[in-house]
Design a protein around this motif. Structure first.
Motif, PDB file in Angstrom:
ATOM      1  N   ILE A  13       0.886  -1.225   0.026  1.00 19.09           N
ATOM      2  CA  ILE A  13       0.097   0.009  -0.043  1.00 19.09           C
ATOM      3  C   ILE A  13       0.948   1.072  -0.101  1.00 19.09           C
ATOM      4  O   ILE A  13       0.548   2.323  -0.588  1.00 19.09           O
ATOM      5  N   ASP A  14       2.038   1.174   0.747  1.00 17.52           N
ATOM      6  CA  ASP A  14       2.704   2.306   0.901  1.00 17.52           C
ATOM      7  C   ASP A  14       3.945   2.705  -0.261  1.00 17.52           C
ATOM      8  O   ASP A  14       4.800   3.467  -0.360  1.00 17.52           O
ATOM      9  N   SER A  15       3.706   1.790  -1.155  1.00 17.28           N
ATOM     10  CA  SER A  15       4.847   1.738  -2.496  1.00 17.28           C
ATOM     11  C   SER A  15       4.465   2.878  -3.279  1.00 17.28           C
ATOM     12  O   SER A  15       3.002   3.250  -3.752  1.00 17.28           O
ATOM     13  N   ASP A  16       5.267   3.515  -4.030  1.00 17.38           N
ATOM     14  CA  ASP A  16       5.039   4.515  -5.077  1.00 17.38           C
ATOM     15  C   ASP A  16       5.689   4.120  -6.354  1.00 17.38           C
ATOM     16  O   ASP A  16       6.846   4.382  -6.564  1.00 17.38           O
ATOM     17  N   HIS A  17       4.945   3.459  -7.312  1.00 13.92           N
ATOM     18  CA  HIS A  17       5.513   2.895  -8.589  1.00 13.92           C
ATOM     19  C   HIS A  17       4.661   3.522  -9.545  1.00 13.92           C
ATOM     20  O   HIS A  17       3.632   3.795  -9.889  1.00 13.92           O
ATOM     21  N   GLU A  18       5.544   3.734 -10.612  1.00 17.18           N
ATOM     22  CA  GLU A  18       4.877   4.282 -11.943  1.00 17.18           C
ATOM     23  C   GLU A  18       4.984   3.115 -12.895  1.00 17.18           C
ATOM     24  O   GLU A  18       6.091   2.899 -13.259  1.00 17.18           O
ATOM     25  N   CYS A  19       3.829   2.586 -13.244  1.00 17.96           N
ATOM     26  CA  CYS A  19       3.714   1.391 -13.934  1.00 17.96           C
ATOM     27  C   CYS A  19       3.404   1.655 -15.445  1.00 17.96           C
ATOM     28  O   CYS A  19       2.740   2.815 -15.852  1.00 17.96           O
ATOM     29  N   ILE A  20       3.310   0.411 -16.119  1.00 15.66           N
ATOM     30  CA  ILE A  20       2.692   0.775 -17.428  1.00 15.66           C
ATOM     31  C   ILE A  20       1.390  -0.440 -17.591  1.00 15.66           C
ATOM     32  O   ILE A  20       1.264  -1.228 -16.858  1.00 15.66           O
ATOM     33  N   GLN A  21       0.652   0.000 -18.565  1.00 15.98           N
ATOM     34  CA  GLN A  21      -0.590  -1.023 -18.935  1.00 15.98           C
ATOM     35  C   GLN A  21      -0.235  -2.327 -18.882  1.00 15.98           C
ATOM     36  O   GLN A  21       0.696  -2.668 -19.817  1.00 15.98           O
ATOM     37  N   SER A  22      -0.612  -3.088 -18.174  1.00 14.30           N
ATOM     38  CA  SER A  22      -0.578  -4.648 -18.125  1.00 14.30           C
ATOM     39  C   SER A  22       1.092  -5.090 -18.034  1.00 14.30           C
ATOM     40  O   SER A  22       1.500  -6.030 -18.604  1.00 14.30           O
ATOM     41  N   GLY A  23       1.684  -4.328 -17.454  1.00 11.79           N
ATOM     42  CA  GLY A  23       3.319  -4.489 -17.058  1.00 11.79           C
ATOM     43  C   GLY A  23       3.438  -5.669 -16.673  1.00 11.79           C
ATOM     44  O   GLY A  23       4.466  -6.418 -16.985  1.00 11.79           O
ATOM     45  N   SER A  24       2.726  -6.268 -15.532  1.00 11.03           N
ATOM     46  CA  SER A  24       2.977  -7.505 -14.976  1.00 11.03           C
ATOM     47  C   SER A  24       2.611  -8.679 -15.974  1.00 11.03           C
ATOM     48  O   SER A  24       3.207  -9.770 -15.811  1.00 11.03           O
ATOM     49  N   ASN A  25       1.669  -8.595 -16.798  1.00 10.60           N
ATOM     50  CA  ASN A  25       1.197  -9.868 -17.722  1.00 10.60           C
ATOM     51  C   ASN A  25       2.230  -9.982 -18.971  1.00 10.60           C
ATOM     52  O   ASN A  25       1.502  -9.720 -20.129  1.00 10.60           O
ATOM     53  N   THR A  26       3.503  -9.996 -18.553  1.00  7.73           N
ATOM     54  CA  THR A  26       4.713  -9.972 -19.720  1.00  7.73           C
ATOM     55  C   THR A  26       5.460 -11.145 -19.390  1.00  7.73           C
ATOM     56  O   THR A  26       5.658 -11.702 -18.305  1.00  7.73           O
ATOM     57  N   HIS A  27       6.254 -11.617 -20.362  1.00 11.08           N
ATOM     58  CA  HIS A  27       7.371 -12.374 -19.930  1.00 11.08           C
ATOM     59  C   HIS A  27       8.495 -11.801 -19.794  1.00 11.08           C
ATOM     60  O   HIS A  27       8.844 -10.512 -20.165  1.00 11.08           O
ATOM     61  N   CYS A  28       9.335 -12.298 -18.830  1.00 15.55           N
ATOM     62  CA  CYS A  28      10.957 -11.796 -18.556  1.00 15.55           C
ATOM     63  C   CYS A  28      11.507 -11.440 -19.763  1.00 15.55           C
ATOM     64  O   CYS A  28      11.505 -12.304 -20.518  1.00 15.55           O
ATOM     65  N   PRO A  29      11.992 -10.215 -20.192  1.00 18.98           N
ATOM     66  CA  PRO A  29      12.812 -10.035 -21.044  1.00 18.98           C
ATOM     67  C   PRO A  29      14.120 -10.630 -21.336  1.00 18.98           C
ATOM     68  O   PRO A  29      14.761 -10.462 -22.473  1.00 18.98           O
TER      69      PRO A  29
END
Length: 387
Positions: free
Chosen positions: A257-273
């Motif tokens: 809850i206390d994290s401050d992250h700047e994410c992108i759309q569906s960033g978690s639903n990806t493969h490790c690059p």
């Protein structure tokens, strides 16, 4: 004399099984009838040896391969073996319960010996499984094994299965498990229906995940199922569970809850690059990059070790620790005389500004943000002698 004859007979049955299995390796995968007949032959031999659990497994594979061929014999073998196995399983469960009320060491030793015999009869003869501290495999801590819904293979966990199979175990479709304490086959649940032992600290009836807490002081919600993620999530080492997390709909992941992250759309639903593994369902820890993408922590470590510093997806800098080393290398490597005053046009992958900068073989720094993460957009004109 009788024991000697039994041993000799088992040796002959064992030899026959080896011949059957050797033949099976040579039969083309497309010849389903031949493969099914060979597996049934293995099952017959196992039945004669008293390996009823092995027989059930072999004829079940034959049924899957043959698609209904020789079904009557398969059903007869499986029915007779299962009847014997059920008696052993029931006896093992009784012994497990009796162990809890033993008053003397002699009673405990006697019941433990009987329990080992019954467990061995249902293919639970691994000595490590008799250890009350045994918890399955290196991936998960639990006291049950899973049957793959596709191939019916008994496995400690989905990862163990996937490492040795040509298909993935769909955890959401698991319908049968085995208690490794008493050997009872049953539907997935938190505790054994026969001996009542709890399989793990946590059980999810959706994911069919049996998980353990890192310590007795871990919060009760250390592991939880996130409906938005569609899978179970695990808390942090600092003792934070579900109550300290919130789901981010943008990047499709759970964050403190206390994290401050700047994410992108569906960033978690990806493969490790780096390793290209599906990150969303991975059990390996991922690192959040400042560009909004994700990478496994161990992959990131090796990536930076190889002197790479830009995200493989968007080319943004993920670590500028190497910039000091690059600056030193630029200073140490003087350019030849014909490059005096030569400039190149570069674009900075971090601030996206274009600039004319002194050309250098090693690297060129952006004058706007001091980043070495630049790309030449226009080749320099070199002042060669006599040109």
């Amino acid at each position: 004399m009788e024991a000697a004859r039994d041993a000799e007979a088992n040796k002959e049955w064992g030899t026959a099984i080896s011949l059957y299995l050797g033949a099976l390796e040579k039969i083309d995968m497309g010849k389903k009838t031949e493969r099914a007949e060979t597996l049934i032959g293995v099952g017959r031999c196992q039945n004669q040896m008293g390996n009823h659990a092995g027989c059930v497994e072999s004829v079940t594979k034959a049924e899957m391969v043959g698609g209904g061929m020789m079904l009557k014999e398969i059903l007869n073998l499986r029915e007779s073996c299962n009847a014997v196995l059920e008696n052993y399983v029931a006896a093992a469960a009784d012994c497990q319960r009796l162990l809890e009320s033993c008053e003397t060491e002699q009673q405990r030793d006697d019941i433990t010996s009987r329990l080992k015999t019954y467990r061995s009869a249902v293919s639970l003869d691994d000595e490590t499984e008799m250890d009350p501290d045994y918890r399955g495999c290196s991936h998960y801590s639990r006291r049950c094994k899973l049957y793959c819904p596709e191939c019916s293979t008994l496995t400690p966990c989905r990862i163990c299965h996937d490492e040795n199979a040509d298909h993935k175990l769909d955890r959401f479709k698991i319908s049968k498990i085995r208690c490794i304490t008493c050997g009872t086959d049953q539907g997935p649940s938190a505790a054994c229906e026969a001996c009542s032992i709890t399989f793990s600290d946590y059980y999810c009836h959706i994911c069919h995940l049996w998980g353990s807490f890192p310590s007795p002081s871990a919060p009760a919600d250390y592991i939880w199922h996130c409906d938005a993620c569609g899978i179970c999530r695990k808390g942090t080492g600092g003792g934070i569970g579900a109550s300290g997390f919130a789901h981010c709909d943008k990047c499709a992941s759970c964050w403190p809850i206390d994290s401050d992250h700047e994410c992108i759309q569906s960033g978690s639903n990806t493969h490790c690059p780096v390793c290209l593994e599906d990150r969303h369902n991975s059990t390996r820890i991922s690192a959040y990059l400042n560009c909004g993408h994700f990478m496994h922590v161990d992959c990131k470590r090796e990536f930076l070790r190889s002197r790479q510093f830009a995200c493989p997806i968007c080319k943004k800098t993920i670590s500028n620790e190497i910039f000091a080393t690059i600056a030193a290398e630029v200073q140490l490597n003087k350019m030849p005389a014909e490059y005096d005053g030569v400039k190149a046009e570069v674009i900075c992958n971090d601030c996206l500004e274009k600039n004319m900068v002194p050309y250098h073989f090693v690297a060129m720094r952006c004058p706007c943000c001091d980043s070495f993460n630049t790309t030449i957009t226009k080749e320099p004109k070199i002042n060669r002698p006599g040109s």
